[in-house]
Design a protein around this motif. Structure first.
Motif, PDB file in Angstrom:
ATOM      1  N   THR A 212       5.568  32.560  61.514  1.00 53.11           N
ATOM      2  CA  THR A 212       5.760  31.775  62.734  1.00 53.11           C
ATOM      3  C   THR A 212       6.531  30.495  62.442  1.00 53.11           C
ATOM      4  O   THR A 212       7.398  30.082  63.214  1.00 53.11           O
ATOM      5  N   VAL A 213       6.225  29.851  61.317  1.00 49.87           N
ATOM      6  CA  VAL A 213       6.955  28.636  60.926  1.00 49.87           C
ATOM      7  C   VAL A 213       8.438  28.947  60.765  1.00 49.87           C
ATOM      8  O   VAL A 213       9.311  28.220  61.279  1.00 49.87           O
ATOM      9  N   ARG A 214       8.750  30.003  60.055  1.00 48.82           N
ATOM     10  CA  ARG A 214      10.150  30.375  59.850  1.00 48.82           C
ATOM     11  C   ARG A 214      10.820  30.748  61.170  1.00 48.82           C
ATOM     12  O   ARG A 214      12.003  30.463  61.390  1.00 48.82           O
ATOM     13  N   ARG A 215      10.041  31.352  62.044  1.00 52.93           N
ATOM     14  CA  ARG A 215      10.570  31.711  63.363  1.00 52.93           C
ATOM     15  C   ARG A 215      10.910  30.454  64.160  1.00 52.93           C
ATOM     16  O   ARG A 215      11.944  30.396  64.841  1.00 52.93           O
ATOM     17  N   ILE A 216      10.073  29.428  64.079  1.00 54.62           N
ATOM     18  CA  ILE A 216      10.321  28.165  64.785  1.00 54.62           C
ATOM     19  C   ILE A 216      11.623  27.537  64.301  1.00 54.62           C
ATOM     20  O   ILE A 216      12.442  27.064  65.103  1.00 54.62           O
ATOM     21  N   PHE A 217      11.839  27.544  62.992  1.00 53.14           N
ATOM     22  CA  PHE A 217      13.069  26.974  62.449  1.00 53.14           C
ATOM     23  C   PHE A 217      14.287  27.780  62.895  1.00 53.14           C
ATOM     24  O   PHE A 217      15.350  27.210  63.183  1.00 53.14           O
ATOM     25  N   ARG A 218      14.150  29.109  62.945  1.00 52.00           N
ATOM     26  CA  ARG A 218      15.278  29.930  63.392  1.00 52.00           C
ATOM     27  C   ARG A 218      15.598  29.635  64.864  1.00 52.00           C
ATOM     28  O   ARG A 218      16.775  29.546  65.240  1.00 52.00           O
ATOM     29  N   MET A 219      14.574  29.498  65.690  1.00 52.73           N
ATOM     30  CA  MET A 219      14.811  29.221  67.107  1.00 52.73           C
ATOM     31  C   MET A 219      15.456  27.855  67.294  1.00 52.73           C
ATOM     32  O   MET A 219      16.334  27.675  68.137  1.00 52.73           O
ATOM     33  N   PHE A 220      15.012  26.882  66.499  1.00 53.83           N
ATOM     34  CA  PHE A 220      15.512  25.515  66.675  1.00 53.83           C
ATOM     35  C   PHE A 220      16.905  25.335  66.088  1.00 53.83           C
ATOM     36  O   PHE A 220      17.788  24.753  66.715  1.00 53.83           O
ATOM     37  N   VAL A 221      17.102  25.848  64.887  1.00 55.48           N
ATOM     38  CA  VAL A 221      18.390  25.662  64.206  1.00 55.48           C
ATOM     39  C   VAL A 221      19.393  26.735  64.593  1.00 55.48           C
ATOM     40  O   VAL A 221      20.540  26.434  64.918  1.00 55.48           O
ATOM     41  N   ARG A 299      18.149  23.741  52.861  1.00 50.26           N
ATOM     42  CA  ARG A 299      19.320  23.595  53.721  1.00 50.26           C
ATOM     43  C   ARG A 299      18.946  23.756  55.188  1.00 50.26           C
ATOM     44  O   ARG A 299      19.399  22.984  56.049  1.00 50.26           O
ATOM     45  N   GLN A 300      18.096  24.726  55.471  1.00 47.64           N
ATOM     46  CA  GLN A 300      17.675  24.939  56.852  1.00 47.64           C
ATOM     47  C   GLN A 300      16.850  23.750  57.352  1.00 47.64           C
ATOM     48  O   GLN A 300      16.977  23.321  58.499  1.00 47.64           O
ATOM     49  N   PHE A 301      16.004  23.197  56.488  1.00 47.46           N
ATOM     50  CA  PHE A 301      15.196  22.038  56.867  1.00 47.46           C
ATOM     51  C   PHE A 301      16.101  20.842  57.158  1.00 47.46           C
ATOM     52  O   PHE A 301      15.880  20.103  58.131  1.00 47.46           O
ATOM     53  N   ALA A 302      17.118  20.632  56.323  1.00 45.86           N
ATOM     54  CA  ALA A 302      18.041  19.520  56.530  1.00 45.86           C
ATOM     55  C   ALA A 302      18.794  19.677  57.849  1.00 45.86           C
ATOM     56  O   ALA A 302      18.987  18.703  58.594  1.00 45.86           O
ATOM     57  N   ARG A 303      19.205  20.902  58.157  1.00 45.46           N
ATOM     58  CA  ARG A 303      19.889  21.149  59.434  1.00 45.46           C
ATOM     59  C   ARG A 303      18.952  20.862  60.609  1.00 45.46           C
ATOM     60  O   ARG A 303      19.389  20.348  61.645  1.00 45.46           O
ATOM     61  N   ALA A 304      17.663  21.176  60.435  1.00 47.88           N
ATOM     62  CA  ALA A 304      16.690  20.894  61.498  1.00 47.88           C
ATOM     63  C   ALA A 304      16.562  19.392  61.734  1.00 47.88           C
ATOM     64  O   ALA A 304      16.447  18.942  62.880  1.00 47.88           O
ATOM     65  N   GLN A 305      16.613  18.600  60.656  1.00 50.21           N
ATOM     66  CA  GLN A 305      16.509  17.148  60.817  1.00 50.21           C
ATOM     67  C   GLN A 305      17.753  16.599  61.508  1.00 50.21           C
ATOM     68  O   GLN A 305      17.657  15.683  62.341  1.00 50.21           O
ATOM     69  N   GLN A 307      19.593  18.312  63.598  1.00 53.66           N
ATOM     70  CA  GLN A 307      19.451  18.768  64.973  1.00 53.66           C
ATOM     71  C   GLN A 307      18.428  17.916  65.716  1.00 53.66           C
ATOM     72  O   GLN A 307      18.603  17.594  66.888  1.00 53.66           O
ATOM     73  N   MET A 308      17.381  17.521  65.018  1.00 58.63           N
ATOM     74  CA  MET A 308      16.359  16.671  65.618  1.00 58.63           C
ATOM     75  C   MET A 308      16.962  15.338  66.046  1.00 58.63           C
ATOM     76  O   MET A 308      16.681  14.830  67.135  1.00 58.63           O
ATOM     77  N   GLY A 309      17.791  14.765  65.189  1.00 56.36           N
ATOM     78  CA  GLY A 309      18.447  13.516  65.540  1.00 56.36           C
ATOM     79  C   GLY A 309      19.346  13.663  66.746  1.00 56.36           C
ATOM     80  O   GLY A 309      19.426  12.769  67.601  1.00 56.36           O
ATOM     81  N   ARG A 310      20.020  14.803  66.850  1.00 52.50           N
ATOM     82  CA  ARG A 310      20.887  15.040  68.003  1.00 52.50           C
ATOM     83  C   ARG A 310      20.084  15.227  69.278  1.00 52.50           C
ATOM     84  O   ARG A 310      20.402  14.657  70.319  1.00 52.50           O
ATOM     85  N   ARG A 311      18.990  15.998  69.186  1.00 51.26           N
ATOM     86  CA  ARG A 311      18.182  16.258  70.377  1.00 51.26           C
ATOM     87  C   ARG A 311      17.481  15.003  70.870  1.00 51.26           C
ATOM     88  O   ARG A 311      17.205  14.871  72.049  1.00 51.26           O
ATOM     89  N   THR A 312      17.159  14.080  69.969  1.00 47.55           N
ATOM     90  CA  THR A 312      16.497  12.847  70.391  1.00 47.55           C
ATOM     91  C   THR A 312      17.491  11.744  70.715  1.00 47.55           C
ATOM     92  O   THR A 312      17.096  10.628  71.029  1.00 47.55           O
ATOM     93  N   GLY A 313      18.773  12.028  70.637  1.00 43.84           N
ATOM     94  CA  GLY A 313      19.780  11.098  71.104  1.00 43.84           C
ATOM     95  C   GLY A 313      20.252  10.085  70.090  1.00 43.84           C
ATOM     96  O   GLY A 313      21.145   9.288  70.387  1.00 43.84           O
ATOM     97  N   TYR A 314      19.676  10.092  68.890  1.00 46.69           N
ATOM     98  CA  TYR A 314      20.069   9.092  67.912  1.00 46.69           C
ATOM     99  C   TYR A 314      21.491   9.311  67.399  1.00 46.69           C
ATOM    100  O   TYR A 314      22.113   8.396  66.876  1.00 46.69           O
ATOM    101  N   ALA A 315      22.005  10.531  67.540  1.00 45.19           N
ATOM    102  CA  ALA A 315      23.347  10.811  67.033  1.00 45.19           C
ATOM    103  C   ALA A 315      24.419  10.537  68.085  1.00 45.19           C
ATOM    104  O   ALA A 315      25.596  10.717  67.821  1.00 45.19           O
ATOM    105  N   PHE A 316      24.028  10.122  69.307  1.00 38.46           N
ATOM    106  CA  PHE A 316      24.979   9.926  70.396  1.00 38.46           C
ATOM    107  C   PHE A 316      24.993   8.483  70.853  1.00 38.46           C
ATOM    108  O   PHE A 316      23.957   7.806  70.873  1.00 38.46           O
ATOM    109  N   SER A 317      26.148   8.038  71.258  1.00 37.77           N
ATOM    110  CA  SER A 317      26.231   6.763  71.961  1.00 37.77           C
ATOM    111  C   SER A 317      25.839   7.011  73.416  1.00 37.77           C
ATOM    112  O   SER A 317      25.780   8.153  73.879  1.00 37.77           O
ATOM    113  N   LYS A 318      25.603   5.937  74.139  1.00 35.78           N
ATOM    114  CA  LYS A 318      25.205   6.078  75.531  1.00 35.78           C
ATOM    115  C   LYS A 318      26.307   6.751  76.351  1.00 35.78           C
ATOM    116  O   LYS A 318      26.034   7.603  77.201  1.00 35.78           O
TER     117      LYS A 318
END
Length: 461
Positions: A212-221, A299-305, A307-318
């Motif tokens: 299930t953990v691996r499945r969560i990472f596949r769905m997210f990344v 590598r997959q964990f790093a991509r998730a982090q 992606q996490m930054g992008r989804r939470t808006g930290y990677a984007f300007s307003k």
């Protein structure tokens, strides 16, 4: 003659407190010492206030001392003195003025405070005030030194790979080992080590949880799904979360961000000393130790982090967030929290709400006016209608969450429940459902067992 002496004894209350630091401060030992002092000084114990297993760092959680002060200030007492073993039992307050303040309240109300085990008389003399204040400073300093020693020991244990408290993410288990790292057994929910020499380490959980953990990472990344949509999909497929509970966005986030998924235990992210507020530590102070085999690839964990930054808006300007929202509006013709969450190139709706002060304000930046569907939620509800709504959701889904209440068009928002009943917990209780953590976990485990049984029956068919 003995009866006359007893009648002339001064009525007094005793205050006893024990944390977990020394056996010599056990409640029985304190009461014995106070009784001996009372017999010699002519006091008769008529009331006892107790704080068992309570720290002396603050007044919080010390119901015994709170009740004592309340009785003294309001005059609802039958004694004229308070007997305490020593200054440290009264408290190890980090501000000595706090300890003095509570004693002053008693003295102002005509109730003397006597320290039975101290070498000075609490008579208000210059010597007693100096020694007493010094004792208060020493009591507070003892706690500060003890806190520092405990912190150093915990950091050292973390460097060796031993768990130092905190929540266990999904897919991970606690293994009890001896002092020479010989495995004993897997600790279950709520179980703790029995010997001080034993230690607890992390190990991967059951194979179905790892999948299930691996499945969560596949769905997210891989599929770029939002955390809320991942939670919905897992719940829809009857995959139980931690301790058999339902999946939430927060639980999915924990899986995606925990470095235990790549085999590393990270400690000392925050510092909290002396019951003070928790403070975030800079990354160079974190303790990172390899403790087990990785569940997902680095590598997959790093991509998730990322992606996490992008989804939470930290990677984007307003402005970038506005441009992406405008693009989504052109493609869909309308906007909603669900549409934003399912979009692959925008942050989640929660991020838009946090950055712009609400979704309505975010929509206004791209010229979209949302027609909020609220007429049903504004009508008047009786208490019975609200509680029946909770029961209806439970009968339909087998559980009740705030998300289900918010999504139901025939129920008001959770704020109305909290305003009407005082809190959602109280509303659940009045509806006849679990209100404590233990009860909720037990109910969740029963649901998980039912789901597994149901799944097994379908497989056999």
């Amino acid at each position: 003659m003995t009866n006359v002496t007893t009648e002339l004894r001064i009525p007094a209350a005793q205050y006893i407190r024990m944390s977990t630091d020394h056996q010599r401060y056990s409640l029985e030992n304190q009461m014995a010492a106070i009784a001996e002092f009372a017999k010699i000084r002519g006091f008769a114990i008529v009331q006892t206030y107790t704080d068992a297993g309570r720290s002396g760092l603050s007044l919080k959680g010390r119901d015994g001392l709170k009740q004592l002060l309340s009785d003294v200030v309001t005059g609802q007492r039958i004694y004229s003195a308070i007997l305490v073993l020593d200054v440290s039992r009264w408290g190890r307050f980090q501000d000595t003025d706090q300890s003095a303040h509570y004693e002053f309240l008693c003295r102002e109300a005509g109730v003397a405070v006597e320290y039975c085990g101290e070498p000075f008389e609490n008579d208000g003399s210059m010597v007693s005030m100096i020694v007493k204040n010094l004792k208060r400073v020493m009591a507070g300093e003892y706690s500060r030194e003890l806190s520092e020693k405990v912190s150093r020991a915990q950091k050292q244990q973390a460097r060796l790979g031993f768990r130092q408290g905190g929540q266990i993410p999904y897919g991970i288990r606690r293994l009890l080992v001896s002092k020479d790292r010989q495995p004993r057994f897997i600790l279950g929910l709520g179980e703790q080590k029995g010997l001080s020499t034993d230690r607890v380490v992390f190990v991967p959980g059951p194979i179905d949880e790892i999948r299930t953990v691996r499945r969560i990472f596949r769905m997210f990344v891989g599929r770029n799904q939002s955390m809320s949509s991942i939670a919905r999909e897992l719940n829809h497929k009857d995959i139980p979360s931690t301790n058999g509970g339902t999946w939430t966005m927060a639980r999915v986030r924990t899986v995606l961000t925990s470095e235990l998924m790549v085999g590393y235990y990270v400690y000392n992210r925050k510092t909290k000393r002396m019951r003070g507020p928790a403070k975030r530590n800079p990354p160079d102070l974190w303790i990172r130790t390899r403790v087990m085999e990785a569940i997902v690839g680095a590598r997959q964990f790093a991509r998730a982090q990322q992606q996490m930054g992008r989804r939470t808006g930290y990677a984007f300007s307003k402005q970038d967030m506005i441009d992406r929202l405008e693009r989504l509006l052109r493609e869909k013709g309308k906007l909603s929290s669900a549409i934003i969450d399912y979009c692959r190139y925008t942050p989640c709706c929660r991020t838009y709400a946090e950055h712009f002060g609400g979704l309505r304000a975010a929509y206004a930046t791209v010229g979209y006016e949302c027609r909020w569907r609220v007429p049903k939620r504004r009508r008047n509800y009786s208490d019975d209608q609200l509680l029946d709504g909770i029961r209806r959701l439970h009968a339909t889904f087998g559980y009740v969450t705030l998300a289900l209440i918010e999504a139901d068009p025939d129920l008001p928002t959770r704020q109305m429940f909290a305003q009407r009943f005082g809190s959602m917990i109280r509303a659940y209780g009045l509806a006849g459902f679990p209100t404590t953590k233990r009860e909720a976990i037990s109910a969740a485990q029963k649901r998980a067992a039912s789901w597994r049984k149901k799944g097994g029956a379908e497989i056999r068919q």
